[in-house]
Write a protein that holds these residues in place. Sequence first.
Motif, PDB file in Angstrom:
ATOM      1  N   ALA A 102     105.202  -8.723 168.790  1.00 32.91           N
ATOM      2  CA  ALA A 102     105.781  -9.840 169.537  1.00 32.91           C
ATOM      3  C   ALA A 102     104.751 -10.415 170.506  1.00 32.91           C
ATOM      4  O   ALA A 102     104.050  -9.682 171.195  1.00 32.91           O
ATOM      5  CB  ALA A 102     107.012  -9.369 170.295  1.00 32.91           C
TER       6      ALA A 102
ATOM      7  N   ASN B  56     114.794 -12.948 162.347  1.00 27.09           N
ATOM      8  CA  ASN B  56     113.363 -13.130 162.564  1.00 27.09           C
ATOM      9  C   ASN B  56     113.107 -13.121 164.065  1.00 27.09           C
ATOM     10  O   ASN B  56     113.734 -13.853 164.813  1.00 27.09           O
ATOM     11  CB  ASN B  56     112.908 -14.455 161.947  1.00 27.09           C
ATOM     12  CG  ASN B  56     111.421 -14.629 162.011  1.00 27.09           C
ATOM     13  OD1 ASN B  56     110.670 -13.660 162.011  1.00 27.09           O
ATOM     14  ND2 ASN B  56     110.977 -15.878 162.071  1.00 27.09           N
ATOM     15  N   GLY B  57     112.203 -12.265 164.501  1.00 24.61           N
ATOM     16  CA  GLY B  57     111.880 -12.162 165.917  1.00 24.61           C
ATOM     17  C   GLY B  57     112.452 -10.918 166.583  1.00 24.61           C
ATOM     18  O   GLY B  57     112.075 -10.590 167.699  1.00 24.61           O
TER      19      GLY B  57
ATOM     20  N   ASP C 195     111.186 -10.984 170.325  1.00 28.82           N
ATOM     21  CA  ASP C 195     110.082 -11.853 170.727  1.00 28.82           C
ATOM     22  C   ASP C 195     110.668 -13.109 171.356  1.00 28.82           C
ATOM     23  O   ASP C 195     111.351 -13.891 170.685  1.00 28.82           O
ATOM     24  CB  ASP C 195     109.226 -12.204 169.510  1.00 28.82           C
ATOM     25  CG  ASP C 195     107.958 -12.955 169.872  1.00 28.82           C
ATOM     26  OD1 ASP C 195     107.845 -13.440 171.015  1.00 28.82           O
ATOM     27  OD2 ASP C 195     107.077 -13.054 168.995  1.00 28.82           O
TER      28      ASP C 195
ATOM     29  N   VAL D 169     110.187 -16.475 169.758  1.00 27.98           N
ATOM     30  CA  VAL D 169     110.925 -16.786 168.529  1.00 27.98           C
ATOM     31  C   VAL D 169     112.421 -16.970 168.801  1.00 27.98           C
ATOM     32  O   VAL D 169     113.059 -17.852 168.226  1.00 27.98           O
ATOM     33  CB  VAL D 169     110.711 -15.668 167.479  1.00 27.98           C
ATOM     34  CG1 VAL D 169     111.488 -15.947 166.210  1.00 27.98           C
ATOM     35  CG2 VAL D 169     109.228 -15.496 167.178  1.00 27.98           C
TER      36      VAL D 169
END
Length: 141
Positions: A58, A89-90, A108, A111
Amino acid sequence: MYQIKNQIIPQLNPILIMKLSHSILTLALTSVFFVGCKDTASAPNEVVATTKKEVTVAKKPETAKIHIEGMTCAIGCAKAIEENLAKMNGVQQAKVDFDKKEATINFDLDVLTADDLVKAIEATADGKSYKTSDVKLGNKA
């Protein structure tokens, strides 16, 4: 066979009735087993489901703790929420603690936002079962 007013009525075979009753009972119990999702007193005190996936590092690591209402079991509800979060996703890691009614998500911030995580939790299942509150960010991953 019985005869009532010139009509012949066949006698039901007791073995056939037993087999039919057994089949119906088996079907009913199987349905209850697969559909039922209850919080029982015999459940272990500490049930924590964890899901990890292979992810990239991340850029802006963050941890969110989110309170979740509406979960009725660890195996169905908590696991479903956790898997739904983990596939985003992330998300680096998602952990849902049924007993604490809390999700801990490492993600993250470049994201995803905490609002994205809340929406994903509340959209799990039928979209009406789970409600979130008390979103806390901090303790970077």
